[in-house]
Design a protein around this motif. Structure first.
Motif, mmCIF file in Angstrom:
data_model
loop_
_atom_site.group_PDB
_atom_site.id
_atom_site.type_symbol
_atom_site.label_atom_id
_atom_site.label_comp_id
_atom_site.label_asym_id
_atom_site.label_seq_id
_atom_site.Cartn_x
_atom_site.Cartn_y
_atom_site.Cartn_z
ATOM 1 N N ARG A 219 48.913 47.086 11.420
ATOM 2 C CA ARG A 219 48.376 45.697 11.343
ATOM 3 C C ARG A 219 48.301 45.188 12.770
ATOM 4 N NH1 ARG A 219 48.332 43.457 6.443
ATOM 5 N NH2 ARG A 219 49.186 44.555 4.836
ATOM 6 N N PHE A 220 47.277 44.230 13.221
ATOM 7 C CA PHE A 220 47.338 43.990 14.494
ATOM 8 C C PHE A 220 46.947 42.549 14.230
ATOM 9 C CE2 PHE A 220 46.039 48.143 14.813
ATOM 10 C CZ PHE A 220 46.921 48.829 16.261
ATOM 11 N N PRO A 221 47.266 41.429 15.435
ATOM 12 C CA PRO A 221 47.040 40.064 15.212
ATOM 13 C C PRO A 221 45.743 39.788 15.616
ATOM 14 C CG PRO A 221 48.669 40.659 17.128
ATOM 15 C CD PRO A 221 48.565 41.940 16.528
ATOM 16 N N SER A 222 44.977 40.472 16.506
ATOM 17 C CA SER A 222 43.499 40.229 16.811
ATOM 18 C C SER A 222 42.698 41.631 16.746
ATOM 19 C CB SER A 222 43.553 39.665 18.054
ATOM 20 O OG SER A 222 43.801 40.819 19.097
ATOM 21 N N LYS A 223 41.391 41.507 16.713
ATOM 22 C CA LYS A 223 40.401 42.707 16.581
ATOM 23 C C LYS A 223 40.707 43.330 17.979
ATOM 24 C CE LYS A 223 36.240 41.607 17.006
ATOM 25 N NZ LYS A 223 34.949 41.267 16.760
ATOM 26 N N GLU A 224 40.756 42.611 18.878
ATOM 27 C CA GLU A 224 40.684 43.276 20.293
ATOM 28 C C GLU A 224 41.873 44.248 20.233
ATOM 29 O OE1 GLU A 224 40.442 39.744 19.974
ATOM 30 O OE2 GLU A 224 38.152 39.887 20.269
ATOM 31 N N GLU A 225 43.071 43.755 20.046
ATOM 32 C CA GLU A 225 44.166 44.648 20.013
ATOM 33 C C GLU A 225 43.948 46.049 19.102
ATOM 34 O OE1 GLU A 225 47.984 42.747 19.289
ATOM 35 O OE2 GLU A 225 47.182 40.991 20.574
ATOM 36 N N ALA A 226 43.633 45.873 18.086
ATOM 37 C CA ALA A 226 43.328 47.136 17.180
ATOM 38 C C ALA A 226 42.144 47.767 18.092
ATOM 39 C CB ALA A 226 42.669 46.530 15.859
ATOM 40 N N VAL A 227 41.092 47.418 18.557
ATOM 41 C CA VAL A 227 40.217 48.268 19.000
ATOM 42 C C VAL A 227 40.649 48.856 20.331
ATOM 43 C CG1 VAL A 227 37.982 47.975 20.550
ATOM 44 C CG2 VAL A 227 38.060 47.131 18.266
ATOM 45 N N ALA A 228 41.489 48.165 21.121
ATOM 46 C CA ALA A 228 42.208 48.519 22.242
ATOM 47 C C ALA A 228 43.257 49.793 22.005
ATOM 48 C CB ALA A 228 43.070 47.517 23.000
ATOM 49 N N TYR A 229 43.842 49.764 20.845
ATOM 50 C CA TYR A 229 44.732 50.778 20.241
ATOM 51 C C TYR A 229 43.930 52.005 19.881
ATOM 52 C CZ TYR A 229 48.158 53.534 17.171
ATOM 53 O OH TYR A 229 48.675 54.448 16.986
ATOM 54 N N ALA A 230 42.798 51.688 19.088
ATOM 55 C CA ALA A 230 41.870 52.958 18.861
ATOM 56 C C ALA A 230 41.525 53.646 20.087
ATOM 57 C CB ALA A 230 40.888 52.440 17.973
ATOM 58 N N GLN A 231 40.767 52.972 21.131
ATOM 59 C CA GLN A 231 40.370 53.540 22.380
ATOM 60 C C GLN A 231 41.636 54.365 23.014
ATOM 61 O OE1 GLN A 231 38.635 50.150 24.316
ATOM 62 N NE2 GLN A 231 36.640 50.255 23.136
ATOM 63 N N ARG A 232 42.636 53.584 23.147
ATOM 64 C CA ARG A 232 43.827 54.200 24.076
ATOM 65 C C ARG A 232 44.179 55.389 23.272
ATOM 66 N NH1 ARG A 232 46.697 49.977 23.944
ATOM 67 N NH2 ARG A 232 47.959 50.329 22.015
ATOM 68 N N ASN A 233 44.206 55.615 22.018
ATOM 69 C CA ASN A 233 44.573 56.868 21.299
ATOM 70 C C ASN A 233 43.374 57.664 21.012
ATOM 71 O OD1 ASN A 233 47.642 56.411 21.308
ATOM 72 N ND2 ASN A 233 46.844 54.730 20.039
ATOM 73 N N LYS A 234 42.209 57.542 21.485
ATOM 74 C CA LYS A 234 40.926 58.170 21.196
ATOM 75 C C LYS A 234 40.740 58.459 20.001
ATOM 76 C CE LYS A 234 41.491 60.730 25.624
ATOM 77 N NZ LYS A 234 42.720 60.162 26.218
ATOM 78 N N ILE A 235 40.786 57.401 19.119
ATOM 79 C CA ILE A 235 40.280 57.529 17.640
ATOM 80 C C ILE A 235 38.961 56.722 17.727
ATOM 81 C CG2 ILE A 235 40.986 56.608 15.390
ATOM 82 C CD1 ILE A 235 43.985 56.304 16.566
ATOM 83 N N ALA A 236 38.174 57.217 16.869
ATOM 84 C CA ALA A 236 36.952 56.955 16.561
ATOM 85 C C ALA A 236 36.917 55.871 15.512
ATOM 86 C CB ALA A 236 35.959 58.190 15.868
#
Length: 101
Positions: A54-71
C-alpha cells in the motif's frame, strides 16, 4: 513478473469511502490456481500473489516499482457520476411519475 498499481473501489456493502484513499501494488499471478483434490481448496504455488503493498500516492507506487525494476501497469480510477437532486424535487408538479399517497 508483472504488477498492477490501482486505487481500490469501495466495497459493495457500504456507501463510505474507507480504504479507498491508498494505492495498491500487487503482482499478477504467474501460474493459474489449481483445485486441491482431497479437500477441494483453491491452491496456488505462486508466493507473489500474497504480496499487496500500500502506498499513499500513485507516484510513490510507481517510484517503488521503477526502483526495484518491476514491470507495472497503472489502472486509473473511474470518476464517479453523482446525480444532484434535492428533496423538494420529489414534490414537483411536473414530475415524470406522479406522486401518489
Amino acid at each position: 513478473m508483472q504488477a498492477r498499481i490501482y486505487k481500490p473501489a469501495r466495497t459493495a456493502m457500504s456507501s463510505g469511502q474507507a480504504k479507498t484513499h491508498e494505492w495498491i501494488l500487487e503482482f499478477e499471478p504467474e501460474t493459474p490456481r489449481s483445485i486441491e483434490p482431497l479437500m477441494g481448496y483453491t491452491a496456488s504455488s505462486d508466493m507473489r500473489s500474497q504480496v499487496r503493498l500500500r502506498f499513499p500516492s500513485k507516484e510513490e507506487a510507481v517510484a517503488y516499482a521503477q526502483r526495484n525494476k518491476i514491470a507495472y501497469r497503472v489502472y486509473e480510477p473511474k470518476e464517479k457520476k453523482r446525480a444532484t437532486i434535492s428533496y423538494s424535487d420529489n414534490f414537483k408538479f411536473n414530475r415524470q411519475v406522479p406522486w401518489t399517497h
